[in-house]
Design a protein around this motif. Sequence first.
Motif, PDB file in Angstrom:
ATOM      1  N   VAL A 155       3.972   4.369  22.137  1.00 12.08           N
ATOM      2  CA  VAL A 155       3.244   3.182  21.656  1.00 12.08           C
ATOM      3  C   VAL A 155       1.834   3.583  21.213  1.00 12.08           C
ATOM      4  O   VAL A 155       1.338   3.156  20.168  1.00 12.08           O
ATOM      5  N   TYR A 156       1.194   4.430  22.005  1.00 14.18           N
ATOM      6  CA  TYR A 156      -0.167   4.871  21.698  1.00 14.18           C
ATOM      7  C   TYR A 156      -0.206   5.623  20.369  1.00 14.18           C
ATOM      8  O   TYR A 156      -1.129   5.463  19.562  1.00 14.18           O
ATOM      9  N   THR A 157       0.796   6.466  20.126  1.00 16.28           N
ATOM     10  CA  THR A 157       0.856   7.224  18.870  1.00 16.28           C
ATOM     11  C   THR A 157       0.969   6.265  17.696  1.00 16.28           C
ATOM     12  O   THR A 157       0.262   6.420  16.684  1.00 16.28           O
ATOM     13  N   LEU A 158       1.836   5.248  17.831  1.00 12.70           N
ATOM     14  CA  LEU A 158       2.010   4.283  16.737  1.00 12.70           C
ATOM     15  C   LEU A 158       0.716   3.501  16.493  1.00 12.70           C
ATOM     16  O   LEU A 158       0.359   3.240  15.345  1.00 12.70           O
ATOM     17  N   VAL A 159       0.009   3.157  17.569  1.00 12.81           N
ATOM     18  CA  VAL A 159      -1.252   2.411  17.417  1.00 12.81           C
ATOM     19  C   VAL A 159      -2.288   3.264  16.673  1.00 12.81           C
ATOM     20  O   VAL A 159      -2.905   2.813  15.705  1.00 12.81           O
ATOM     21  N   ALA A 160      -2.458   4.525  17.101  1.00 16.79           N
ATOM     22  CA  ALA A 160      -3.486   5.393  16.483  1.00 16.79           C
ATOM     23  C   ALA A 160      -3.161   5.645  15.010  1.00 16.79           C
ATOM     24  O   ALA A 160      -4.042   5.535  14.145  1.00 16.79           O
ATOM     25  N   LEU A 161      -1.903   5.976  14.717  1.00 16.14           N
ATOM     26  CA  LEU A 161      -1.525   6.304  13.337  1.00 16.14           C
ATOM     27  C   LEU A 161      -1.533   5.058  12.453  1.00 16.14           C
ATOM     28  O   LEU A 161      -1.996   5.098  11.310  1.00 16.14           O
ATOM     29  N   GLY A 162      -1.015   3.943  12.990  1.00 12.93           N
ATOM     30  CA  GLY A 162      -0.998   2.703  12.219  1.00 12.93           C
ATOM     31  C   GLY A 162      -2.410   2.223  11.909  1.00 12.93           C
ATOM     32  O   GLY A 162      -2.707   1.806  10.785  1.00 12.93           O
ATOM     33  N   TRP A 163      -3.292   2.303  12.896  1.00 11.70           N
ATOM     34  CA  TRP A 163      -4.694   1.898  12.694  1.00 11.70           C
ATOM     35  C   TRP A 163      -5.336   2.773  11.600  1.00 11.70           C
ATOM     36  O   TRP A 163      -5.993   2.256  10.688  1.00 11.70           O
ATOM     37  N   ALA A 164      -5.113   4.081  11.687  1.00 17.89           N
ATOM     38  CA  ALA A 164      -5.676   4.998  10.680  1.00 17.89           C
ATOM     39  C   ALA A 164      -5.153   4.656   9.285  1.00 17.89           C
ATOM     40  O   ALA A 164      -5.914   4.635   8.310  1.00 17.89           O
ATOM     41  N   GLY A 165      -3.857   4.372   9.180  1.00 23.07           N
ATOM     42  CA  GLY A 165      -3.257   4.057   7.884  1.00 23.07           C
ATOM     43  C   GLY A 165      -3.823   2.774   7.299  1.00 23.07           C
ATOM     44  O   GLY A 165      -4.195   2.726   6.121  1.00 23.07           O
ATOM     45  N   VAL A 166      -3.921   1.732   8.135  1.00 21.28           N
ATOM     46  CA  VAL A 166      -4.400   0.431   7.650  1.00 21.28           C
ATOM     47  C   VAL A 166      -5.866   0.530   7.202  1.00 21.28           C
ATOM     48  O   VAL A 166      -6.233   0.059   6.127  1.00 21.28           O
ATOM     49  N   GLU A 167      -6.707   1.170   8.032  1.00 18.59           N
ATOM     50  CA  GLU A 167      -8.141   1.265   7.695  1.00 18.59           C
ATOM     51  C   GLU A 167      -8.351   2.028   6.379  1.00 18.59           C
ATOM     52  O   GLU A 167      -9.134   1.610   5.529  1.00 18.59           O
ATOM     53  N   SER A 168      -7.648   3.145   6.224  1.00 19.81           N
ATOM     54  CA  SER A 168      -7.863   3.947   5.008  1.00 19.81           C
ATOM     55  C   SER A 168      -7.289   3.242   3.785  1.00 19.81           C
ATOM     56  O   SER A 168      -7.874   3.321   2.697  1.00 19.81           O
ATOM     57  N   LEU A 169      -6.193   2.525   3.955  1.00 19.81           N
ATOM     58  CA  LEU A 169      -5.631   1.778   2.824  1.00 19.81           C
ATOM     59  C   LEU A 169      -6.578   0.653   2.403  1.00 19.81           C
ATOM     60  O   LEU A 169      -6.831   0.463   1.203  1.00 19.81           O
ATOM     61  N   LEU A 170      -7.119  -0.075   3.394  1.00 16.58           N
ATOM     62  CA  LEU A 170      -8.041  -1.174   3.070  1.00 16.58           C
ATOM     63  C   LEU A 170      -9.281  -0.638   2.344  1.00 16.58           C
ATOM     64  O   LEU A 170      -9.752  -1.228   1.376  1.00 16.58           O
ATOM     65  N   TYR A 171      -9.802   0.496   2.825  1.00 18.77           N
ATOM     66  CA  TYR A 171     -11.001   1.044   2.174  1.00 18.77           C
ATOM     67  C   TYR A 171     -10.676   1.580   0.781  1.00 18.77           C
ATOM     68  O   TYR A 171     -11.478   1.483  -0.141  1.00 18.77           O
TER      69      TYR A 171
END
Lengths: 57, 245
Positions: free
Chosen positions: B139-155
């Motif tokens: 779960v932690y891996t999915l949270v870290a990777l998903g957060w990174a993906g969303v933030e970089s996509l939004l920016y």
Amino acid sequence: VVLERVLPGELQARGCESAPRVCSEIAARLEALRFEPSAADSPEAVFARLGARGARA
Amino acid sequence: MIAAAAALGGAAFVLSSLVVSVRLLLLARRTREIPEFVLGLGLLLMGAVGYPLSTIARLEAFSHLQAPLFAIHSALTLLAQSGIALFNWRVFRPAEGWARALTFGFIGTLAAFFVWQSLGPGWAPFARTDRGPWAAVEVYTLVALGWAGVESLLYHLKLRKRLALGLADPIVADRLRLWAVSMFSAFACAACVSILRIAGVPMTAELTGLLVAPLALTIGCAVWLAFLPPRRYVERVAARAARAA
């Protein structure tokens, strides 16, 4: 882009006769100004640093 | 054929992670900045060292070393995922309290699960069954990777709007897109492995070749193009942006 393509048309539509000259004058003056680079810790600045060719090991 | 695809994908991921992480750590030594250090550390521990180590740990020939190898791999995962979470917070949300709380909560609780697994059931049962307190790492891996993906996509989307007005660097905008691609690919990879494990489907070499290898290859290529872009690629991105302007 705004000064070259958008603003001249908008000014002409509002009756400004020398719109292209005014816009090119504004663009020339803006180019002469030096702006502060974006903050060193902004995402843009960080990602620019992370992949800069000059920083290659 | 499938085995060759798996080897190619894995090799591209490991090689790319190794070269890029060393470059980022050398950059961090010069700049003394946190983002390049945590990202370099994350890529090194997760891709260059962790991925081959997890493959070795599951080999029959190393079954007598499974418990210590799983413990080492888990410690590397703890550090790598903490690095990714720190990167997300420091780069994209440095002033926001929720991001800081999420990051420290993430690192603290993940470290607690590691200690619980080490001092409680130990690593031998986890190596055999993939069950125990440390199973929460999925779960932690999915949270870290998903957060990174969303933030970089939004920016990246924000920079694309600025790009249309000539107010952003097309190379940097593309770099954020590539980082989003690599993080979402890593997220998809981790999600596939978790779903198969929950469904009780064993991770065979064929499944690895079909599911993990293409995603690993995508991550390897995206990370390489983002942080070590060849001159021709950079010129192509700049020319495309100039045509679109």
